[in-house]
Design a protein around this motif. Structure first.
Motif, mmCIF file in Angstrom:
data_model
loop_
_atom_site.group_PDB
_atom_site.id
_atom_site.type_symbol
_atom_site.label_atom_id
_atom_site.label_comp_id
_atom_site.label_asym_id
_atom_site.label_seq_id
_atom_site.Cartn_x
_atom_site.Cartn_y
_atom_site.Cartn_z
ATOM 1 N N PRO A 19 34.932 31.728 41.669
ATOM 2 C CA PRO A 19 35.130 31.949 40.227
ATOM 3 C C PRO A 19 33.807 32.297 39.545
ATOM 4 C CG PRO A 19 36.130 29.871 40.949
ATOM 5 C CD PRO A 19 35.254 30.345 42.066
ATOM 6 N N ASP A 21 33.252 31.610 36.481
ATOM 7 C CA ASP A 21 33.070 30.363 35.739
ATOM 8 C C ASP A 21 33.864 29.289 36.466
ATOM 9 O OD1 ASP A 21 33.006 28.223 34.022
ATOM 10 O OD2 ASP A 21 33.702 29.326 32.259
ATOM 11 N N ASP A 24 36.774 27.523 35.046
ATOM 12 C CA ASP A 24 38.001 28.315 34.869
ATOM 13 C C ASP A 24 38.361 28.946 36.211
ATOM 14 O OD1 ASP A 24 40.139 29.760 33.901
ATOM 15 O OD2 ASP A 24 38.883 31.334 32.996
ATOM 16 N N GLY A 27 40.329 32.156 36.448
ATOM 17 C CA GLY A 27 39.815 33.335 35.758
ATOM 18 C C GLY A 27 39.190 34.340 36.695
ATOM 19 N N GLU A 28 38.263 35.139 36.155
ATOM 20 C CA GLU A 28 37.624 36.209 36.926
ATOM 21 C C GLU A 28 36.897 35.660 38.150
ATOM 22 O OE1 GLU A 28 34.128 39.646 36.442
ATOM 23 O OE2 GLU A 28 34.774 38.472 34.695
ATOM 24 N N HIS A 29 36.973 36.409 39.256
ATOM 25 C CA HIS A 29 36.260 36.044 40.479
ATOM 26 C C HIS A 29 35.231 37.116 40.820
ATOM 27 C CE1 HIS A 29 39.107 32.849 40.921
ATOM 28 N NE2 HIS A 29 38.676 32.537 42.133
ATOM 29 N N TYR A 111 27.925 36.844 30.511
ATOM 30 C CA TYR A 111 28.178 36.886 31.957
ATOM 31 C C TYR A 111 27.049 36.208 32.729
ATOM 32 C CZ TYR A 111 28.927 39.252 36.520
ATOM 33 O OH TYR A 111 29.121 39.550 37.850
#
Length: 436
Positions: A19, A21, A24, A27-29, A111
């Motif tokens: 991840p 984040d 989370d 969420g985005e990986h 980011y």
């Protein structure tokens, strides 16, 4: 997982989705790459794992060719994992090409707040569980900034660690960025003065170079501006064992001999660019001061601390040194906002770096209470007058970590792990085992 052979080693490539984040996980990986290295003939043995955490921030792991350097000693006992920390090497890159794809400077800075040691440690824990299972434990070897990451690991995930070795990387746990640099400038001055004592002729060469750069614009082969302040950063070399000699050989080629004008040589400009350019490791610059940010120590922004503190050390002012007929002091491991003007690889990240310098409320990276009750065996090499990491701060941290043993030495500089042929690592291994 591609596997290939080098002399005496078998190497396996690993890529792990993690991840962006870790708070989370849905969420985005992004991807994190790691290179597994095992001694030929031992590939089927149940060897303990040794995770190597590279210096930096923003440094990729070593690219070994066979059993060289400290890796040769490590492979006697371990299966080694060389991690390209997030944003580096073959992991999902973060540089002038990829960061703008995320949006404006605000989005880029947001980011990059996920690229410090706390996120790196969480990546490591995910990888550990993947390779070793939930209850598996591995050993850590942290060089320089990798040692900072090791202290973060010991603070927040000690259950994953079997033992830890640190070389030139015990951070001060409660120092502000300003305090870090107030301790750093005198160390750099000592190294520069020692270099001039070894090579007195370099005093005049550096003064001539500074005058030359003040009188005309000099561009490096890649288009970057060689300003006086940019050139002073060549002092970064002086923190390594052979750095003083490397600097001398660079300076002796500075001016073209036998011509009517004082023209800088191409060989000098090429080598200066190689030493000063951050094209291959931009995260070192944009994240460098953030590695000292902790909300419980200082809730305010890091705010270009190296630049602000430099004003307190007037002896580093090159123009003043020329006017007073003094040797010009070089600088060291400091990042200045002017670098994002002079270096073409950094210029597209200038606004992003500024936003990170203004960022507040960085999460804490260390837990002093957990470190005080540490149960993981730890041994650390502390270099007597390390230019990059404050020795006094390292020793204070060592006293704060339960059970940590130190080896203080002036036999090596900050790069002792790399240049000692395995001797530094061997001593730390024997210390953890109680053999010395």
């Amino acid at each position: 997982m591609p596997t290939y052979r080098h002399p005496g080693t078998i190497i396996t490539d690993h890529t792990f989705p993690v991840p962006l984040d870790h708070t989370d996980p849905a969420g985005e990986h992004i991807e994190v790459y790691a290179r597994e290295v095992v001694a030929a003939g031992k590939e089927h043995e149940a060897l303990p794992w040794l995770l190597f955490l590279q210096g930096g921030p923003g440094g990729r792991s070593p690219r070994p060719v066979g059993r060289d350097g400290w890796l040769d000693r490590a492979l006697d006992d371990y299966r080694v994992l060389l991690l390209d920390q997030r944003g580096t090497g073959r992991s999902t890159p973060a540089d002038r090409h990829t960061l703008p794809l995320r949006g404006d400077a605000t989005e880029q800075a947001r980011y990059l707040t996920h690229f410090r040691a706390d996120s790196i440690v969480r990546d490591c824990e995910l990888i550990r569980r993947n390779l070793l299972g939930e209850d598996g434990r591995w050993s850590l070897l942290g060089q320089s900034y990798g040692g900072f990451c090791t202290l973060t690991y010991l603070s927040y995930a000690p259950q994953g660690i079997r033992e830890a070795f640190v070389t030139g990387g015990l951070p001060a746990l409660r120092s502000t960025p300003q305090e870090v640099y107030r301790a750093a400038y005198p160390r750099v001055q000592r190294k520069v003065e020692a270099h001039y004592a070894r090579y007195p002729e370099d005093v005049g060469t550096v003064r001539a170079l500074v005058r030359h750069l003040r009188e005309r614009e000099v561009r490096l082969p890649g288009g970057g501006l060689l300003s006086v302040e940019a050139f002073q950063a060549i002092g970064m070399l002086l923190g390594t064992g052979s750095g003083s000699h490397t600097l001398h050989y660079l300076l002796e080629d500075a001016f073209l001999p036998g011509v009517s004008t004082d023209r800088l040589s191409d060989s000098f400009l090429v080598e200066v660019e190689r030493q000063l350019s951050y094209a291959g490791r931009p995260l070192f610059t944009v994240l460098h001061e953030s590695i000292y940010g902790q909300r419980s120590v200082t809730p305010e922004a890091t705010g270009w601390a190296a630049e602000a503190v430099r004003a307190e050390f007037g002896q580093f002012n090159a123009d003043r040194a020329l006017a007073e007929n003094r040797p010009v002091l070089l600088t060291g491991e400091m990042i200045y906002p002017g670098m994002f003007v002079d270096d073409p690889a950094l210029a597209p990240l200038r606004e992003t770096a500024e936003l990170l310098a203004r960022h507040t409320d960085w999460p804490d990276l260390y837990d002093p209470q957990q470190l005080a009750r540490n149960e993981v065996p730890v041994a650390a090499a502390v270099y007597h007058d390390d230019m990059y990491v404050d020795t006094d701060g390292s020793l204070a941290t060592a006293r704060s970590v339960r059970g940590l043993r130190t080896w203080v030495t002036n036999e090596y500089e900050h790069d002792g792990l790399r240049v000692s042929g395995g001797r530094v690592l061997d001593r730390l291994i024997r210390m953890v085992r109680g053999e010395v």
